[in-house]
Design a protein around this motif. Structure first.
Motif, mmCIF file in Angstrom:
data_model
loop_
_atom_site.group_PDB
_atom_site.id
_atom_site.type_symbol
_atom_site.label_atom_id
_atom_site.label_comp_id
_atom_site.label_asym_id
_atom_site.label_seq_id
_atom_site.Cartn_x
_atom_site.Cartn_y
_atom_site.Cartn_z
ATOM 1 N N GLY A 45 0.638 -1.252 0.096
ATOM 2 C CA GLY A 45 0.104 0.124 0.182
ATOM 3 C C GLY A 45 0.814 1.292 0.182
ATOM 4 N N ARG A 46 0.338 2.373 -0.424
ATOM 5 C CA ARG A 46 1.050 3.694 -0.512
ATOM 6 C C ARG A 46 1.663 4.035 0.903
ATOM 7 N N ASP A 47 1.055 4.319 1.831
ATOM 8 C CA ASP A 47 1.341 4.831 3.079
ATOM 9 C C ASP A 47 2.674 3.642 3.743
ATOM 10 N N TYR A 48 2.125 2.484 3.537
ATOM 11 C CA TYR A 48 2.950 1.531 4.147
ATOM 12 C C TYR A 48 4.356 1.464 3.665
ATOM 13 N N THR A 49 4.357 1.732 2.115
ATOM 14 C CA THR A 49 5.519 1.417 1.132
ATOM 15 C C THR A 49 6.447 2.920 1.442
ATOM 16 N N ALA A 50 5.513 4.032 1.645
ATOM 17 C CA ALA A 50 6.451 5.246 1.951
ATOM 18 C C ALA A 50 7.269 5.003 3.536
ATOM 19 N N GLY A 51 6.665 4.220 4.337
ATOM 20 C CA GLY A 51 7.230 4.117 5.811
ATOM 21 C C GLY A 51 8.518 3.238 5.627
ATOM 22 N N LYS A 52 8.237 2.143 4.686
ATOM 23 C CA LYS A 52 9.378 1.197 4.357
ATOM 24 C C LYS A 52 10.564 1.904 3.626
ATOM 25 N N LEU A 53 10.282 2.592 2.658
ATOM 26 C CA LEU A 53 11.252 3.221 2.020
ATOM 27 C C LEU A 53 12.097 4.189 2.914
ATOM 28 N N ALA A 54 11.310 4.795 3.705
ATOM 29 C CA ALA A 54 12.170 5.692 4.672
ATOM 30 C C ALA A 54 12.923 4.853 5.518
ATOM 31 N N ALA A 55 12.325 3.891 6.119
ATOM 32 C CA ALA A 55 13.210 3.133 7.115
ATOM 33 C C ALA A 55 14.386 2.562 6.374
ATOM 34 N N ALA A 56 14.067 2.131 5.113
ATOM 35 C CA ALA A 56 15.502 1.471 4.424
ATOM 36 C C ALA A 56 16.435 2.672 3.956
ATOM 37 N N GLY A 57 16.101 3.838 4.060
ATOM 38 C CA GLY A 57 16.815 5.028 3.539
ATOM 39 C C GLY A 57 16.706 5.123 1.917
#
Length: 219
Positions: A112-124
């Motif tokens: 999902g959009r929001d979940y993806t944004a969080g994962k990408l941020a956590a992974a840098g």
């Protein structure tokens, strides 16, 4: 995902043996019931998908589903998942290499959009991917060819001049080919021999790491 889910299951059912909880976490990741695929097709929303996967874990572990299970799972799962999430060592160098070569770059994911944004941020990786197309963009995801076509339109490229790199053979490789997009199979572990034979028959490049892409694709 497996370790985070195991932590959450231990919170939901404290009497569960840790090794059994880890097995349940691995099963959660594998999702044999196909709830995530149903979410991908737009048949379930994220909350329902997550609830059904927790219920599947309860059946596997032989326990009842406690009150507030999904919210309790989320509260225990997310901190561990975010803490353990990191990019592969070859990811950032490859993304810099692609942009340095002047190539259009983006990500297409069934999350999902929001979940993806969080994962990408956590992974840098959030600042390195100018285009991100998720399951929520069109309401469904891979392997539907329309999401690959939409991703190409967001990149400003034609499918035939676009390369999609993915690790799931049916969803990523076959999905991309079905949309007329060139596919590369990222098989970090030993690939299934039958799938490997199929990839070779389709002339699909197979790489074990992202660092192999520049030489294979010529950039």
């Amino acid at each position: 995902m497996s370790r985070a889910a195991a932590t959450a299951f231990a919170e939901l059912w404290p009497s569960v043996d840790p090794d059994r909880a880890l097995l349940a976490g691995q099963r959660f990741r594998a999702d044999p019931e196909g709830y995530f695929r149903a979410f991908t097709r737009g048949e379930l929303d994220f909350a329902t998908m997550r609830t059904r996967r927790v219920e599947a874990a309860a059946r596997f572990l032989g326990h009842d589903v406690p009150d507030g299970a999904r919210d309790r799972f989320h509260a225990a799962y997310e901190p561990v998942f975010q803490r353990l999430l990191r990019a592969y060592d070859d990811a950032v160098p490859l993304l810099h290499r692609v942009t340095g070569a002047g190539l259009a770059l983006g990500a297409l994911t069934n999350s999902g959009r929001d979940y993806t944004a969080g994962k990408l941020a956590a992974a840098g990786l959030d600042r390195l991917l100018p285009v991100v197309v998720t399951r929520d963009t069109l309401g469904f995801g891979k392997p539907d060819p329309r999401v690959f076509e939409h991703a190409c339109s967001e990149l400003g490229t034609r499918p035939g001049e676009t390369v999609y790199v993915g690790d799931e053979y049916d969803v990523d490789v076959l999905g991309a080919l079905g949309a007329g997009v060139r596919a590369v199979w990222l098989a970090r572990d030993e690939p299934d021999p039958a799938l490997l034979a199929d990839a070779r028959a389709r002339d699909v490049p197979v790489v074990s790491g992202l660092d192999e892409l520049p030489a294979r694709l010529g950039f």
